[in-house]
Design an enzyme around this catalytic site. Structure first.
Site, PDB file in Angstrom:
ATOM      1  N   ASP A   1     -10.813  -9.723   6.351  1.00  0.00           N
ATOM      2  CA  ASP A   1     -11.875  -8.834   5.874  1.00  0.00           C
ATOM      3  C   ASP A   1     -11.877  -8.923   4.357  1.00  0.00           C
ATOM      4  O   ASP A   1     -10.959  -8.426   3.697  1.00  0.00           O
ATOM      5  CB  ASP A   1     -11.605  -7.399   6.331  1.00  0.00           C
ATOM      6  CG  ASP A   1     -12.687  -6.413   5.863  1.00  0.00           C
ATOM      7  OD1 ASP A   1     -13.596  -6.825   5.123  1.00  0.00           O
ATOM      8  OD2 ASP A   1     -12.603  -5.233   6.241  1.00  0.00           O
TER       9      ASP A   1
ATOM     10  N   TYR B   1     -29.367  -7.698  -3.065  1.00  0.00           N
ATOM     11  CA  TYR B   1     -28.874  -8.990  -2.572  1.00  0.00           C
ATOM     12  C   TYR B   1     -28.985 -10.052  -3.667  1.00  0.00           C
ATOM     13  O   TYR B   1     -28.038 -10.805  -3.923  1.00  0.00           O
ATOM     14  CB  TYR B   1     -29.649  -9.428  -1.332  1.00  0.00           C
ATOM     15  CG  TYR B   1     -29.164 -10.736  -0.746  1.00  0.00           C
ATOM     16  CD1 TYR B   1     -27.990 -10.788  -0.003  1.00  0.00           C
ATOM     17  CD2 TYR B   1     -29.866 -11.924  -0.950  1.00  0.00           C
ATOM     18  CE1 TYR B   1     -27.521 -11.982   0.526  1.00  0.00           C
ATOM     19  CE2 TYR B   1     -29.411 -13.123  -0.425  1.00  0.00           C
ATOM     20  CZ  TYR B   1     -28.244 -13.144   0.315  1.00  0.00           C
ATOM     21  OH  TYR B   1     -27.780 -14.342   0.826  1.00  0.00           O
ATOM     22  N   GLY B   2     -30.130 -10.106  -4.323  1.00  0.00           N
ATOM     23  CA  GLY B   2     -30.318 -11.074  -5.398  1.00  0.00           C
ATOM     24  C   GLY B   2     -29.340 -10.864  -6.542  1.00  0.00           C
ATOM     25  O   GLY B   2     -28.776 -11.823  -7.081  1.00  0.00           O
TER      26      GLY B   2
ATOM     27  N   SER C   1     -26.379  -9.438  -6.323  1.00  0.00           N
ATOM     28  CA  SER C   1     -25.021  -9.800  -5.888  1.00  0.00           C
ATOM     29  C   SER C   1     -24.826 -11.309  -5.926  1.00  0.00           C
ATOM     30  O   SER C   1     -23.760 -11.800  -6.324  1.00  0.00           O
ATOM     31  CB  SER C   1     -24.754  -9.264  -4.477  1.00  0.00           C
ATOM     32  OG  SER C   1     -25.472  -9.978  -3.485  1.00  0.00           O
TER      33      SER C   1
END
Length: 272
Positions: A61, A189-190, A192
Site C-alpha cells: 500500500d 489529478y492533473g 498530482s
C-alpha cells in the site's frame, strides 16, 4: 549470482497487470506484482500463471510508509537490490469536495510515489531503470497554471523540497477553494501528475551525480487506456498502455535518451 528483479506497483489490474505480463515475457529475472489487496494480487498471479508466466506478488500500500519499508526489507534480503522499478500505482478520485479530492489524489499519486522512491532508491543497482507512470494531464496542468506558478514548477534547479511544498500549497489552497486564485490548475489529478513528472526530472538530475552507474529515470503517459480509472472509455487496451512503460523499463545499458524525460508513445514530449 543474485536474481534480477523488477517491481511494479498497482499491478493487480489494468495497465499495471499488463506491464507485469509483458515483463514476464521479456525480463530475465523475477517480476513482482504488488497491490494493496493480497486476494486481488493472488487472483492476478493465478491468471498470469494460466498463460504460462511466473510472476511473484507482494502486498504493498503506497499510502502506508510501513508497508513500503516492509517491501524494502523483503527486496534487500531476497535480491540485494532493484533492477527495475515501475511506479504505476495511482488513483483518480472524482468524489467529494475539491479539497477532499486534492488531498486523496495527491496523497497517493504524489506523496505515495515519492515515499516509494525515497525508500527504494537506495536499493537501485547500477544500470537500474525507474519508470514513473504520469499522464498527459501533467502537461495540461502546467500549461493551465498561471505564468507565475508555471515558472515555479519549471525553474531549472527546483528541489524536491520546493516541489513538495508547491504540491502541499495546492492541497491547502483547495481546502478553501482558493487554488485557482493562487495560480494552480483546477483539477487535482492533473496537479498530482504534474508533481510526478517534475519529480522525475529532479530524480534524474540527482542521480546523474550518484556513484552507481547508469541509473535512468523517466516519466511517461501510457495513453488513454480502457481501465477502471477511465470507466473503460479509453481507446487503448491495457496491453497497448503497457507498451511505453515496458519500453522505458528495458532501455539498454548506457542509454542517454530518453533519460530524465517525459515520454508518450515511446517519444519524448515537449513539456509545458
Amino acid at each position: 549470482m543474485t536474481t534480477r528483479v523488477a517491481i511494479v506497483t498497482g499491478a493487480n489490474k489494468g495497465i499495471g497487470f499488463a506491464i507485469v505480463e509483458s515483463l514476464c515475457k521479456q525480463f530475465d529475472g523475477d517480476v513482482i506484482l504488488t497491490g494493496r489487496s493480497e486476494e486481488r494480487c493472488q487472483v492476478a498471479v493465478t491468471q498470469l500463471q494460466k498463460e504460462g508466466l511466473s510472476p511473484k506478488y507482494y502486498t504493498l500500500d503506497i499510502d502506508d510508509l510501513s508497508s513500503i519499508i516492509k517491501l524494502k526489507d523483503f527486496i534487500k534480503e531476497n535480491y540485494g537490490g532493484i533492477d527495475i522499478l515501475i511506479n504505476n500505482a495511482g488513483i483518480s478520485n472524482k468524489v467529494g469536495t475539491i479539497g477532499e479530492r486534492a488531498t486523496t489524489t495527491c496523497r497517493t499519486n504524489y506523496f505515495g510515489t515519492l515515499n516509494v522512491c525515497n525508500t527504494l532508491f537506495p536499493l537501485l543497482k547500477p544500470h537500474a531503470r525507474v519508470v514513473n507512470v504520469s499522464s498527459m494531464a501533467s502537461q495540461e496542468a502546467i500549461s493551465k497554471c498561471n505564468e507565475d506558478m508555471r515558472s515555479k514548477f519549471k525553474q531549472p534547479n527546483i528541489t524536491m523540497d520546493e516541489l513538495t511544498a508547491l504540491i502541499q500549497q495546492f492541497i491547502d489552497a483547495a481546502q478553501i477553494d482558493d487554488h485557482e486564485k493562487q495560480g494552480f490548475f483546477f483539477k487535482p489529478y492533473g496537479m498530482s501528475k504534474l508533481g510526478v513528472t517534475v519529480m522525475t526530472f529532479i530524480q534524474q538530475r540527482e542521480l546523474n551525480s550518484d556513484p552507481r552507474e547508469d541509473i535512468v529515470v523517466n516519466a511517461c503517459c501510457p495513453g488513454y487506456v480502457a481501465t477502471d480509472m477511465t470507466l473503460h472509455k479509453g481507446p487503448k487496451t491495457i496491453t497497448e498502455g503497457a507498451d511505453t512503460p515496458v519500453y522505458l523499463a528495458l532501455l539498454s545499458p548506457g542509454t542517454t535518451s530518453p533519460k530524465g524525460d517525459f515520454v508518450s508513445d515511446r517519444t519524448i514530449q515537449n513539456w509545458g
